[in-house]
Design a protein around this motif. Structure first.
Motif: not given
Length: 320
Positions: A140-155
Motif C-alpha cells: 500500500e505504501q509503495l502504491d501510494m507513492s506511484i499514485k502521487k508521482q506519475a513518473d515513478i514506473q516502479y516502487a
C-alpha cells in the motif's frame, strides 16, 4: 589647320582657309576675324588655365567627398555591427539566465521526489516484512507513492534477508537477490539516498533512473533493514523540456554526468554517448556558459547549464 581660341567660350577655332576672313567657332556659331582673335588670345588662355585649375580643384573636392563618404559608411557599418553584437550578447545572456531557471525547476522536481522517497523510507522502517504474509501495508505504501508521482514506473524495497516487495507486482527471476544490485550496495554504503546511473529500458523504450534510499530499523541508523527504490521514467519527467524554444531553430538536450544523452529531439540519439569534446569539457565545469561547437555536422552556439540535484546538464543548441 591653325587653332586659335574663341574669345567668348574659349573653345578652339577653326581657321577658314577658303576666304581668309578669319576663323569660325562651331560652339558659338560665330566667325571672328584674326584682328579680333589676337588681342584676346592671352586672356582666353588665362581663362582656360583658371577653368583647368577649377576643374582640378573640383576633382580633388569630389575625391575628398568620396573618401569622407567612405569613412562615414565604414563608421556607420562599424556602429551597426557594434550595436548588433551588443544586442546579441544581451539576448544570449537573457537566454542563458532563462535556461538556468529551467534547470533549477527540473532540479527541484528531483529534490521533491528524493524528499518523498526519504519520507517513504521512514514509514517503511516501521513496517515488518512477513515472509509468509501478504505484506499489504508495504504494498500500500509503495502504491501510494506511484499514485502521487506519475513518473515513478516502479516502487520497491529489498531487505537484508534478500526478500523483495514491489509495485506494480511483477514476477522476478528465480533467486533474485536485491542486495547484490548496484543501487542497493551504493545506498547501503553511503548511508544516504543516491541516484544510480540511467539505463535504457528495452521493454518500454524509456530512459530509467533509479533513486535508492537506505531503510534503517531506528532513527540512529544503527542497523540496516533494507533499501527502497524508485525507477523513474526520465523521458516522462523531462517531457516538458521538449516544447521549450528560445529561438526559431533551437532545441534542448540533456546529458547526464557520464555524458550519456538523456533527452534529445531525435529518439535515435537517446542513450548514446555525446561524442563532442568541447561540449564534454564544458559540461565538466558545472558552470553556466555559452560556447561555439560543431555538433551534428553544424556550427552551433551552445548554451550550457547544470541540473544541480542530478549533476546533469541542459544544453540549448542554436544552429548558426
Amino acid at each position: 589647320m591653325k587653332y586659335n581660341y574663341c574669345p567668348q567660350c574659349g573653345n578652339p577655332l577653326t581657321e577658314n582657309t577658303t576666304d581668309g576672313k578669319g576663323s569660325f567657332c562651331v560652339y558659338c556659331q560665330k566667325r571672328f576675324s584674326i584682328t579680333t582673335i589676337e588681342p584676346v588670345k592671352e586672356e582666353v588662355k588665362t581663362a582656360n588655365k583658371k577653368r583647368s585649375s577649377m576643374s582640378s580643384k573640383s576633382v580633388v573636392g569630389i575625391i575628398a567627398l568620396l573618401i569622407s563618404l567612405m569613412f562615414l559608411v565604414s563608421g556607420l557599418l562599424s556602429f551597426f555591427f557594434y550595436q548588433n553584437n551588443i544586442q546579441q550578447e544581451q539576448v544570449y545572456s537573457e537566454t542563458l539566465s532563462e535556461l538556468e531557471q529551467i534547470a533549477a525547476s527540473v532540479s527541484d522536481q528531483f529534490k521533491e521526489i528524493d524528499l518523498e522517497a526519504n519520507q517513504l523510507a521512514s514509514r517503511l522502517s516501521l513496517l515488518e516484512y512477513e515472509a509468509e504474509g501478504e505484506n499489504s501495508l508495504i504494498h500500500e505504501q509503495l502504491d501510494m507513492s506511484i499514485k502521487k508521482q506519475a513518473d515513478i514506473q516502479y516502487a520497491y524495497i529489498g531487505y537484508e534477508d534478500k526478500s523483495f516487495v514491489m509495485e506494480p507486482v511483477e514476477e522476478l527471476p528465480d533467486g533474485y537477490d536485491p542486495t547484490s544490485r548496484p543501487w542497493y550496495k551504493t545506498a547501503a554504503e553511503q548511508k544516504r539516498s543516491i541516484w544510480a546511473p540511467i539505463y535504457f529500458d528495452a521493454s518500454s523504450s524509456n530512459i530509467i533512473c533509479t533513486l535508492a534510499v537506505p531503510v534503517y530499523t531506528d532513527s540512529n541508523q544503527s542497523q540496516l533493514k533494507g533499501v527502497m527504490g524508485y525507477d523513474l521514467n526520465v523521458s516522462s519527467l523531462l517531457s516538458n523540456l521538449e516544447t521549450v524554444n528560445f529561438f526559431e531553430s533551437d532545441y534542448l538536450m540533456v546529458v547526464d554526468q557520464e555524458g550519456t544523452i538523456v533527452m534529445h529531439p531525435s529518439d535515435d540519439l537517446i542513450g548514446m554517448p555525446l561524442h563532442v569534446p568541447e561540449l564534454m569539457e564544458a559540461s565538466k565545469d558545472n558552470q553556466s556558459q555559452i560556447i561555439k561547437s560543431n555538433f551534428e555536422g553544424k556550427k552551433n552556439t551552445v548554451f550550457i547549464t547544470t541540473i544541480e540535484e542530478m549533476n546533469w546538464h541542459i544544453l540549448c543548441i542554436l544552429p548558426k
